[in-house]
Enzyme design. Structure first.
Site, PDB file in Angstrom:
ATOM      1  N   GLU A  17      12.249   7.945 -10.870  1.00  5.95           N
ATOM      2  CA  GLU A  17      11.841   9.053  -9.973  1.00  5.95           C
ATOM      3  C   GLU A  17      12.048   9.766  -8.815  1.00  5.95           C
ATOM      4  O   GLU A  17      12.469  11.091  -8.721  1.00  5.95           O
ATOM      5  CB  GLU A  17      10.079   9.015 -10.882  1.00  5.95           C
ATOM      6  CG  GLU A  17       9.869   8.872 -12.073  1.00  5.95           C
ATOM      7  CD  GLU A  17       9.684   7.719 -11.971  1.00  5.95           C
ATOM      8  OE1 GLU A  17       9.401   6.875 -11.000  1.00  5.95           O
ATOM      9  OE2 GLU A  17       9.581   6.865 -13.339  1.00  5.95           O
ATOM     10  N   HIS A  26      14.139  11.507  20.471  1.00 11.71           N
ATOM     11  CA  HIS A  26      14.669  10.272  20.136  1.00 11.71           C
ATOM     12  C   HIS A  26      15.950   9.834  20.361  1.00 11.71           C
ATOM     13  O   HIS A  26      17.316  10.333  19.809  1.00 11.71           O
ATOM     14  CB  HIS A  26      14.138  10.305  18.817  1.00 11.71           C
ATOM     15  CG  HIS A  26      13.227   9.931  17.833  1.00 11.71           C
ATOM     16  ND1 HIS A  26      12.401  11.137  17.383  1.00 11.71           N
ATOM     17  CD2 HIS A  26      11.674   9.300  17.607  1.00 11.71           C
ATOM     18  CE1 HIS A  26      11.205  11.288  16.938  1.00 11.71           C
ATOM     19  NE2 HIS A  26      11.096  10.309  17.493  1.00 11.71           N
ATOM     20  N   HIS A  69      -1.280   8.351 -16.972  1.00 12.05           N
ATOM     21  CA  HIS A  69      -0.177   8.903 -17.067  1.00 12.05           C
ATOM     22  C   HIS A  69      -0.564  10.414 -16.919  1.00 12.05           C
ATOM     23  O   HIS A  69       0.558  12.131 -18.272  1.00 12.05           O
ATOM     24  CB  HIS A  69       0.977   8.489 -18.686  1.00 12.05           C
ATOM     25  CG  HIS A  69       1.513   7.300 -18.351  1.00 12.05           C
ATOM     26  ND1 HIS A  69       1.156   6.007 -17.773  1.00 12.05           N
ATOM     27  CD2 HIS A  69       2.135   6.425 -19.129  1.00 12.05           C
ATOM     28  CE1 HIS A  69       1.657   5.101 -18.163  1.00 12.05           C
ATOM     29  NE2 HIS A  69       3.272   5.494 -18.083  1.00 12.05           N
ATOM     30  N   HIS A 105      13.414   3.991  21.716  1.00 14.11           N
ATOM     31  CA  HIS A 105      13.260   4.461  19.993  1.00 14.11           C
ATOM     32  C   HIS A 105      13.623   6.295  20.651  1.00 14.11           C
ATOM     33  O   HIS A 105      13.761   7.060  20.637  1.00 14.11           O
ATOM     34  CB  HIS A 105      12.491   3.999  19.113  1.00 14.11           C
ATOM     35  CG  HIS A 105      12.310   4.618  18.253  1.00 14.11           C
ATOM     36  ND1 HIS A 105      13.088   4.844  17.176  1.00 14.11           N
ATOM     37  CD2 HIS A 105      11.419   5.738  17.970  1.00 14.11           C
ATOM     38  CE1 HIS A 105      12.825   5.758  16.142  1.00 14.11           C
ATOM     39  NE2 HIS A 105      11.888   5.991  16.547  1.00 14.11           N
TER      40      HIS A 105
END
Lengths: 672, 672
Positions: free
Chosen positions: B415, B35, B477, B266
């Site tokens: 998280e 790139h 969970h 790109h």
């Protein structure tokens, strides 16, 4: 307002909301587990939403044009169960509420899709519901464009908590919704300033209202305990051309002394005296799980409020032509198009004859080119890798605010949001979503991929660049453990097709699935056609099959998937050349092979011959197939990855990591 | 400004930046892969940053107080390699650049931590670098508070692209940084309005500047091709008390006709004539991989600009007391405290005597209570589950803008951001991060957990509530496949300790790890002490060991981990009672067992006896241990989960899913 003012100002509302509050507190108390804080805090908002805005009919919960109500803050499940029970959903009986969080009850700790009507999605992992709702709102727009607003024209409402809005997925969902100008998506934020660890400012100082505005949303505010303000905000939000967020200022566990407005109020906390105090505060002299007749009938009136609208909708549906109505019914039921099997067979026959060398991601596009024209319910997309994932076929066009007939979504660099939005589309019904990213970014999409499996929705994850075979991008982009990750997940079909034929077969299965998501693991690099003899039968449906039989005495079985099947065939040549009879088994889908009867499995993998597996991935999980059924041993070995990959051209990587026909043949010889 | 104006306005800058641009184009061209768009577009920004602001010394790349420079948009790796080469980092030779993306080169497709000095973290999976940087900036603040600003006082700079900012993790990182008021964190956004699928507005209309402001950041802007504006923005950003974002308006692949300002610019795109045109545009008549002397020496002057500052820093370091300096060196080198082993042994002895029934998450807290007082480099935290994860020990205090001596982070409901920030802390050095969430939310943290393993940093993931044993919260969970997910990942220690003793042992290993992350899988529910006889030896270090030997003829081996070890012991009692000699093997860490020599492994798991494994999780991966080494068979079976879990009290779930001593004993009897 001070919530106690409601008692005199809004006595009817007060009672209805009190019913929700007390039910939540009683159910959590009975279970000695659960979360009453949010249901108590958001009872006023939910009551106004259901009473004055939500289009639904409790007697006809499958009404395709119902408004969708998503409890993204799923730990507050008792709010939803209470609403469903009180409004008269048949399967949400008081016994179910009494059995909150008990074995076999529909009232699981978090709302589980499929347990009861009215649970539109499984929530609990925070933020997922917001992103599901974005997908539902997109599905609504797509369906409306295809079938007309006379039969598809509904809102999608979400209750989200601070947790939902802190999770990264909310950023992806909000960004996608803002771009897509989903004017009929309305998020009610439970702005209670409390998380489990304490006040929100302990971990976050984000100005949520500014944040939503920055993403192109309309933002409204209300006192979440003032029915008039709630109603006004909802009324205003419904009129915008952008998605709307309503910041509902609430007090968690309001009205319960000692825990209201604290993180202690979030989970199971209200016991004995407190429960008594709460009953007094809410003028609720009734025993647990008893609703006085006047309150129950007021709620039931809300539950049947949509009855006439449902009848009128049915009327409009029957005004469509028979063909249109049949198509509407087909896509709503999720039935694949009756020509699906025929077009796939046709493609297979052509490819078996022409035998192209092709990346399976390109094969995947070939399959989509025959599927998309007949199954107009498909909505494709990619997380900004459209050209690499080969998900865009002729004539799909971009799905855009100005082109709702477009069938390919520019999801942006949002793998997680894409996966969760696709789940929302699948849950909404009427559309069949598939979306692509690099397989390594299974990691990003993973929480939503698990939920697809748990809910049993047939979302299709198109995962290209599926091994070190992607080459120079290197180990950050090379999956090693990702096949294991999806295979270890219950209720997931992981397809790793070897060529265009198997890819087409995998797509047929994915497009026919009713309740299992599919992961398509596809190569970047070209692979040979290995299925050179056409079969009408979908061999991939059996999960594994004999691709090449041993000549002479069968001494070895090579087990392979995807791009390594051609290597196994090459190894077989080498072994047969030295007189070692070698069978090659292609295993495009372990889960479907596992689902065959034992007789078939033993036919494909008989005891006796040595077994060597090959896959450019971790061995983890392979021993099951190498060992033999019932622990009967075979001498066995494996060729694959023992570490992360590296950056180099693909052929060099295969050679340097020893994933070659020579290595495979050598392992067989060593075992014999 | 029109970039060609630079040639006359800023001739020296023009040349230096041109060197970066041409190197990137040539390297990508040579590899026919990679790139160049971003390096070309951001060369001006990078040049000003390195020339005028970044505190570094190419000759002393390990200087602990260097500014950190993170290329979050890792696909633009040639920008970083070019900078390192030109400024004179010893191991980034021109040969390495020439071998961009080739086997064995340090110049991988994306920057790989450990390949070369100056690569501060592995990037490529988008958004990770931003979150790593947040962790680094937090580590800097923590170290400064502990050791004084005279030795720790540096900035952390990030280059991020649109992709980084669309990913959900960026939301978590930005929110955490805003809350923490990380004034020395500066993100340079490559605002080029292009993604792979096209213009950004195809997928996103977010006002990034407003978004960062909403999260508590200071926002600046500059023309990313105007050195004066870039310099001014950096100068201003360094003065704020909040984190700063500088929106650098750039043109992707600027100066290359046909691809500039398009998504085509790109990736690999500049070939033949275009490369010639680009050379002309940038007045660069030199052949590929040749840098004229004047440009090279100008860059090398930048590389040695920090030399004196490094010497002065060294001076200040030696001014600290010997003890302080030894402690500084110890924590920078990542050496555990010399008393670690002693305090763990002490705890083990006490627990083996007292034999408490305790959840291993509580055992984990007990271990931390003895570790944290001596290892002051630990920084704990939790994703809003502090009380449940048991990560906060006495005296740690919250890490806050007003209390940088605090050692427990309120990560919020983030998280993924937590995991990536912890990686950043570990990479920064001087601190040892651990952080908790529910094990099921491995899914959310997963992309960063993989990168910890790939980079080889000893981040500790404290994953509590590790099975259906968490009970009523239900299947959303309850981990089922999450042990398999982490175990399938290379270079990851997955500890599932059976009791407090094994938990303490696991913590000792995690705190001593140099280059492997640890996942601690811990119960919510109480379990018995099974290690009732004290050993000084860390048995968990062997991965698996004989916990209870068979009495009489050894007919069966039960293999178990974590909370199922006590069930295996109960089953053994039942089997011994009917005369079936049964060994129980505890397997707290498969990876460490795998690392033992074959003789030890065969001693623990000898061929012959039937083997039955038990774990409240998917069987996936277990067959390896049930089968026996080298494919030698044992009759084998497994007790575990074959589906997702359910919502009910834990004991009922164990009974209903058949994870019981009776079931285990029955399986053994069936096999015999």
């Amino acid at each position: 307002m001070d919530i106690s003012e409601l008692k005199t100002n809004h006595p009817d509302h007060w009672k209805k909301a009190a019913a929700l509050r007390i039910l939540a507190a009683d159910a959590v108390h009975a279970a000695a587990s659960g979360h009453q804080g949010m249901p108590i805090g958001m009872a006023d908002v939910a009551t106004v939403l259901f009473e004055k805005h939500l289009k639904f009919d409790a007697a006809n919960p499958d009404w395709p044009d119902r408004d969708r109500f998503i409890l993204s803050a799923g730990h507050g499940s008792m709010l939803l169960y209470g609403l469903l029970h009180l409004t008269g959903y048949e399967d949400m009986t008081m016994d179910e509420i009494r059995n909150f969080r008990q074995w076999g009850a529909k009232t699981a700790g978090h709302p589980e899709y499929g347990h009861a009507k009215g649970i539109e999605t499984t929530t609990g992992p925070l933020g997922q519901g917001v992103a599901n709702a974005v997908g539902m709102a997109m599905a609504e727009q797509s369906m409306a464009a295809r079938f007309n607003k006379s039969v598809v024209d509904h809102y999608t409402y979400v209750i989200a908590g601070d947790g939902c809005l802190m999770e990264g997925i909310s950023h992806e969902a909000i960004g996608l919704a803002g771009k897509q100008k989903l004017g009929k998506l309305i998020v009610l934020w439970d702005d209670n300033n409390i998380s489990i660890d304490g006040k929100i400012e302990l971990s976050d100082i984000t100005d949520q209202k500014k944040r939503f505005k920055a993403a192109g949303w309309s933002v409204f505010e209300c006192d979440g305990h003032n029915p008039d303000e709630i109603d006004a905000a909802l009324t205003a939000a419904k009129k915008t051309n952008t998605p709307s967020m309503i910041a509902c200022k609430t007090t968690i566990a309001v009205g319960v002394e000692g825990v209201q407005d604290t993180s202690a109020g979030h989970g199971y906390a209200i016991k004995g005296d407190q429960l008594e105090q709460m009953r007094k505060f809410y003028d609720w002299p009734y025993p647990a799980f008893e609703i006085p007749e006047d309150v129950k009938s007021a709620w039931e009136a809300i539950g049947s409020r949509g009855n006439e609208e449902f009848a009128a909708w049915n009327e409009r549906l029957t005004e469509m032509s028979d063909n249109r109505q049949a198509e509407f019914d087909r896509v709503i039921s999720g039935t694949p198009h009756k020509r699906l099997s025929a077009v796939i067979k046709q493609l297979k026959r052509k490819v078996s004859e022409e035998q192209p060398k092709k990346a399976t991601r390109a094969s995947s596009q070939m399959a989509l080119e025959v599927i998309n024209p007949i199954m107009k319910e498909t909505i494709g997309g990619s997380a900004d890798l459209t050209g690499s994932n080969n998900t865009l076929t002729d004539g799909l066009d971009w799905f855009e605010p100005g082109n709702r007939k477009g069938r390919h979504v520019a999801y942006g660099i949002r793998e997680h949001g894409m996966a969760a939005a696709m789940n929302g589309m699948a849950l909404h019904g009427g559309v069949r979503p598939y979306g692509g990213t690099f397989m390594c970014f299974t990691d990003y999409a993973r929480p939503a991929m698990r939920l697809a499996a748990l809910m049993g929705v047939p979302t299709v994850f198109v995962m290209t660049h599926d091994s070190i075979g992607l080459g120079e991008d290197g180990p950050t982009h090379q999956p090693v453990e990702h096949l294991a990750i999806s295979r270890a997940t219950p209720n997931t079909w992981v397809f790793r097709p070897a060529d265009t034929v198997e890819t087409a077969e995998a797509w047929e299965l994915a497009m026919s699935s009713e309740s299992t998501p599919s992961v398509l693991s596809l190569t970047r690099q070209g692979v040979r056609t290995v299925r050179t003899k056409h079969t009408n039968k979908n061999m991939t449906a059996q999960g594994a099959y004999v691709l090449a039989e041993a000549e002479g005495k069968r001494q070895a079985i090579l087990l392979a998937t995807g791009s390594e099947v051609e290597i196994a065939l090459d190894a077989r040549e080498k072994l047969q050349a030295v007189g070692i009879g070698t069978r090659v088994v292609s295993m495009p889908c372990w889960e479907l092979f596992e689902a065959q009867d034992e007789a078939y499995r033993r036919k494909v993998l008989p005891a006796g011959p040595v077994r060597v597996g090959i896959e450019a991935a971790a061995r983890f999980g392979w021993d099951k197939w190498l060992t033999g059924e019932r622990g009967k041993a075979n001498k066995a070995d494996f060729v694959g990855m023992e570490s992360f990959g590296a950056s180099a051209p693909a052929e060099e990587l295969y050679a340097n990591f020893g994933i070659t026909a020579d290595a495979l043949a050598e392992k067989v010889k060593n075992l014999l």
